[in-house]
Design a protein around this motif. Structure first.
Motif, mmCIF file in Angstrom:
data_model
loop_
_atom_site.group_PDB
_atom_site.id
_atom_site.type_symbol
_atom_site.label_atom_id
_atom_site.label_comp_id
_atom_site.label_asym_id
_atom_site.label_seq_id
_atom_site.Cartn_x
_atom_site.Cartn_y
_atom_site.Cartn_z
ATOM 1 N N ALA A 154 -16.529 0.163 -3.932
ATOM 2 C CA ALA A 154 -15.179 -0.078 -3.431
ATOM 3 C C ALA A 154 -14.149 0.072 -4.543
ATOM 4 C CB ALA A 154 -15.077 -1.476 -2.817
ATOM 5 N N GLY A 155 -12.993 0.607 -4.184
ATOM 6 C CA GLY A 155 -11.902 0.714 -5.149
ATOM 7 C C GLY A 155 -11.186 -0.616 -5.314
ATOM 8 N N GLN A 156 -10.287 -0.664 -6.302
ATOM 9 C CA GLN A 156 -9.509 -1.877 -6.569
ATOM 10 C C GLN A 156 -8.058 -1.508 -6.822
ATOM 11 O OE1 GLN A 156 -10.990 -4.802 -9.378
ATOM 12 N NE2 GLN A 156 -13.113 -4.103 -9.104
ATOM 13 N N SER A 157 -7.161 -2.311 -6.273
ATOM 14 C CA SER A 157 -5.740 -2.132 -6.552
ATOM 15 C C SER A 157 -5.404 -2.785 -7.893
ATOM 16 C CB SER A 157 -4.895 -2.767 -5.442
ATOM 17 O OG SER A 157 -5.069 -4.189 -5.440
ATOM 18 N N PHE A 158 -4.175 -2.573 -8.325
ATOM 19 C CA PHE A 158 -3.746 -3.145 -9.609
ATOM 20 C C PHE A 158 -3.864 -4.664 -9.594
ATOM 21 C CE2 PHE A 158 -0.233 -5.046 -12.068
ATOM 22 C CZ PHE A 158 -0.619 -4.649 -13.337
ATOM 23 N N TRP A 159 -3.401 -5.301 -8.509
ATOM 24 C CA TRP A 159 -3.419 -6.769 -8.468
ATOM 25 C C TRP A 159 -4.835 -7.303 -8.374
ATOM 26 C CZ3 TRP A 159 0.651 -8.617 -10.415
ATOM 27 C CH2 TRP A 159 1.887 -7.989 -10.210
ATOM 28 N N ILE A 193 -8.461 1.517 -9.366
ATOM 29 C CA ILE A 193 -9.773 2.157 -9.404
ATOM 30 C C ILE A 193 -10.024 2.811 -8.053
ATOM 31 C CG2 ILE A 193 -12.255 1.805 -9.704
ATOM 32 C CD1 ILE A 193 -11.670 -0.616 -11.402
ATOM 33 N N ASP A 194 -10.257 4.115 -8.087
ATOM 34 C CA ASP A 194 -10.528 4.841 -6.849
ATOM 35 C C ASP A 194 -11.934 4.509 -6.344
ATOM 36 O OD1 ASP A 194 -8.050 6.143 -6.903
ATOM 37 O OD2 ASP A 194 -8.845 7.696 -8.249
ATOM 38 N N PRO A 195 -12.104 4.453 -5.038
ATOM 39 C CA PRO A 195 -13.454 4.195 -4.503
ATOM 40 C C PRO A 195 -14.378 5.379 -4.765
ATOM 41 C CG PRO A 195 -11.922 4.714 -2.727
ATOM 42 C CD PRO A 195 -11.095 4.585 -3.970
ATOM 43 N N VAL A 196 -15.655 5.077 -4.919
ATOM 44 C CA VAL A 196 -16.666 6.118 -5.109
ATOM 45 C C VAL A 196 -17.315 6.392 -3.758
ATOM 46 C CG1 VAL A 196 -18.795 6.752 -6.284
ATOM 47 C CG2 VAL A 196 -17.077 5.372 -7.474
#
Length: 638
Positions: A345-350, A331-334
């Motif tokens: 905040a964005g989130q990585s796959f893990w 998820i890309d940060p806004v």
């Protein structure tokens, strides 16, 4: 294996040169294949690892592509060649009936999941189409369900990216479960636990719809949190929404009853009576679609008359088909376009996977329970295949994740509509898919005017029938202790997130099973031989494994010391044992030897005797009463 000349006999079914021989105790009371030990002697040198691996791969390849496996994994190869023209009408009617139900339900279930309404519709066409080829049951309509939507909300928290990733990963897990034949895992969810879970889910869903039904603001993931927020904001109730919701629920329940109305006698109806019965059934079955159309018309009239604020509507729903793309793996940060400040905040796959947590296991398990409930309910005594349904559901959900669809599986309510509509084959899913696609392409502008209270009413009118209170009375009369895991699962799901609540219920069930394994029943009898010699016969009612051994040893030692009679352990029901059992039995044999008290094992199966004799060779094993009585007489004379 060499045959014992004193204790066994050769089975004449094998010739003298056979590499397989049987060792069967003489005079045994058993005459089944369980009483013999079959071993194959390895001849020649073992194959190399490379040769063995290549042979295994060739065997696996042949097994995958052999005709029987292909027909099993692609059921369409079985039913399509047998398809008749007479089946077309039944499949079309069934497909349209389900489509008229699934479209309003999908819109409402997307709301339960905390997502925009289109994500519910995205889950209703591609999976349905794929199920035609790999589905094993004609009565399974693939689509979102109330339970899957609620689980998605509690796990994904209303993020479409995480919800889509949940659809993808749980689909992969279902495929792997099917490949490794793990369908038996649903056996660990007992009937009481399933009833408690389903009842709790219905109350949670009912509570979640109060937001739109009353026109108030609610928050929280659990039952208690939602009701606390309802109480805190109840003074802001929207009376027009509430009144409209009550009217909708009354209409839905009335039309539901209308669907089961029959005009005239059960047999020998006139044409007019059959026509009226058919109209009643059609109107009752399509009640959700009729309600959505009617309330959307009301919403449009309020809008053009300048009263659009009187009731809250669902608003804009994007028109057209979803884009076909892989599910989001991050998820890309806004960011704030002006200042560059990170708003979300964005989130990585893990990080996304860690958010899913135990849901990756619980969701496929619950989905399999729902789907198999549909398959078994309408199987008409035919065998069902949980493995194939796991694979089919997994593939359908993986495909749905590429069109941003909500988590989907078979639903019992839509399955009942399919069956009642006269469905003949899985081809009915094709017509459902086509109608959903038409709705996405042309009808979404009309969804703008649907009142939120109407969608909430559809869900409420459906989930009130999911509360399984009827099982309490028969469970009370049958086995009262089964209420404990059922009530445990019910209250745990109300207080905790669903994926944890169901695990609590399963855990309580496992504790009950382990307790029963650790406390076997022992029948204690004082018997006498033909010569009048008394002895103590103890009969365990199950196999001996490590949780129960200390308990069994204490009971046998206590009875032995108390009576001082020779002790005979009837091993009729002991069909398995482990190392701990052998260790405890060895200690018990030595205890009896120190007291100079005879101890005999009666009817001990040879494979269990091998386990025991691995630690103690002094076991006295007897297979017939005559030998037992003579041994007791010898000990008595000594």
């Amino acid at each position: 294996m060499t045959r014992s000349e004193t204790n066994g006999h050769t089975n004449g079914a094998f010739n003298e040169d056979s590499e397989v021989s049987l060792d069967i105790p003489t005079n045994t009371l058993y005459h089944t294949s369980r009483d013999c030990i079959v071993q194959e002697e390895q001849s020649g040198e073992s194959e190399s690892c490379l040769e063995a691996s290549s042979g295994c791969c060739r065997s696996l390849w042949r097994n995958i592509f052999r005709k029987k496996t292909l027909y099993k994994r692609f059921p369409i190869l079985t039913w399509l060649p047998q398809y008749k023209k007479d089946y077309i009408f039944g499949d079309i009617v069934a497909g349209i009936s389900v489509a008229l139900t699934v479209i309003p339900q999908a819109l409402a279930y997307a709301g339960i999941a905390g997502l925009d309404l289109q994500y519910g519709l995205y889950a209703c066409f591609l999976g349905c189409f794929i199920y035609i080829f790999i589905g094993s049951s004609k009565d399974v309509p693939i689509g979102p369900t109330a339970i899957s939507a609620l689980l998605s909300f509690q796990i994904a928290g209303g993020s479409w990216q995480i919800a889509t990733l949940l659809t993808f990963l749980t689909g992969i897990i279902e495929i792997l479960m099917g490949a490794f034949r793990l369908g038996f895992l649903i056996d660990f969810v007992s009937g009481p636990v399933g009833a408690g879970f389903t009842s709790a889910v219905s109350l949670i869903i009912f509570s979640s719809q109060m937001k739109d039904f009353l026109g108030i603001q609610t928050s929280g993931n659990t039952f208690l949190q939602v009701w606390i927020s309802i109480v805190n904001d109840i003074h802001n109730i929207s009376w027009p929404d509430f009144i409209l919701g009550l009217i909708c629920i009354t209409l839905l329940l009335s039309l539901r009853a209308l669907a089961s109305c029959s005009v005239g006698p059960k047999e020998g109806k006139s044409s007019a009576q059959s026509l009226l019965t058919g109209i009643f059934w059609t109107v009752g079955t399509a009640r959700n679609a009729l309600l959505v159309c009617g309330t959307a018309g009301l919403g449009y009239w309020l809008s053009v008359s300048g009263n659009e604020d009187l009731v809250r509507t669902v608003g804009f729903v994007p028109k057209g088909m979803p884009s076909f793309q892989p599910p989001p793996f991050h998820i890309d940060p806004v960011l704030n376009e002006t200042t560059g400040e990170v708003l979300v905040a964005g989130q990585s796959f893990w990080e996304m996977v860690s958010t899913l947590g135990s849901g990756l296991i619980v969701v496929p398990l619950i989905a399999l329970l729902e789907t198999m409930a549909v398959v078994q309910a309408f199987a008409d005594g035919k065998p069902t295949d949980a493995t194939q349904e796991l694979i089919a559901s997994g593939i359908c959900n993986v495909a749905n994740s590429f069109v941003q669809g909500l988590r989907s599986n078979g639903g019992i309510a839509r399955g009942a509509i399919l069956n009642a509509s006269g469905v003949r084959t899985q081809l009915s899913n094709l017509y459902t898919s086509v109608i959903v696609i038409i709705a996405l392409l042309y009808l979404t502008p009309c969804f703008y005017y649907i009142p939120k209270a109407a969608l909430a009413s559809i869900i409420i009118a459906a989930v009130v029938f999911m509360v399984q209170y009827r099982v309490i009375k028969p469970m009370w009369h049958s086995k009262k202790t089964d209420l404990i895991p059922g009530l445990g699962a019910f209250f745990a799901c109300l207080v905790l997130p669903l994926q944890l609540g169901i695990l609590v219920g399963i855990g309580i069930n496992v504790v009950f099973i382990l307790y029963q394994a650790a406390r076997p029943k022992l029948r204690i009898e004082t018997l006498a031989t033909t010569n009048g010699l008394k002895y103590l016969m103890l009969t365990p009612d199950r196999c001996l494994i490590f949780p129960s051994m200390e308990f069994v040893r204490k009971v046998i030692n206590k009875q032995g010391v108390k009576s001082t009679l020779p002790v005979v352990i009837d091993c009729t029901h002991i069909y398995g044992a482990d190392f701990t059992a052998a260790k405890v039995i060895s200690t018990m044999v030595m205890d009896f030897a120190q007291r100079q008290q005879p101890l005999f094992f009666y009817n001990l199966q040879p494979r269990v005797a091998q386990v025991f004799e691995g630690l103690n060779k002094d076991l006295v094993v007897i297979y017939d009463l005559t030998t037992l009585h003579s041994k007791l007489a010898e000990k008595g004379a000594a």
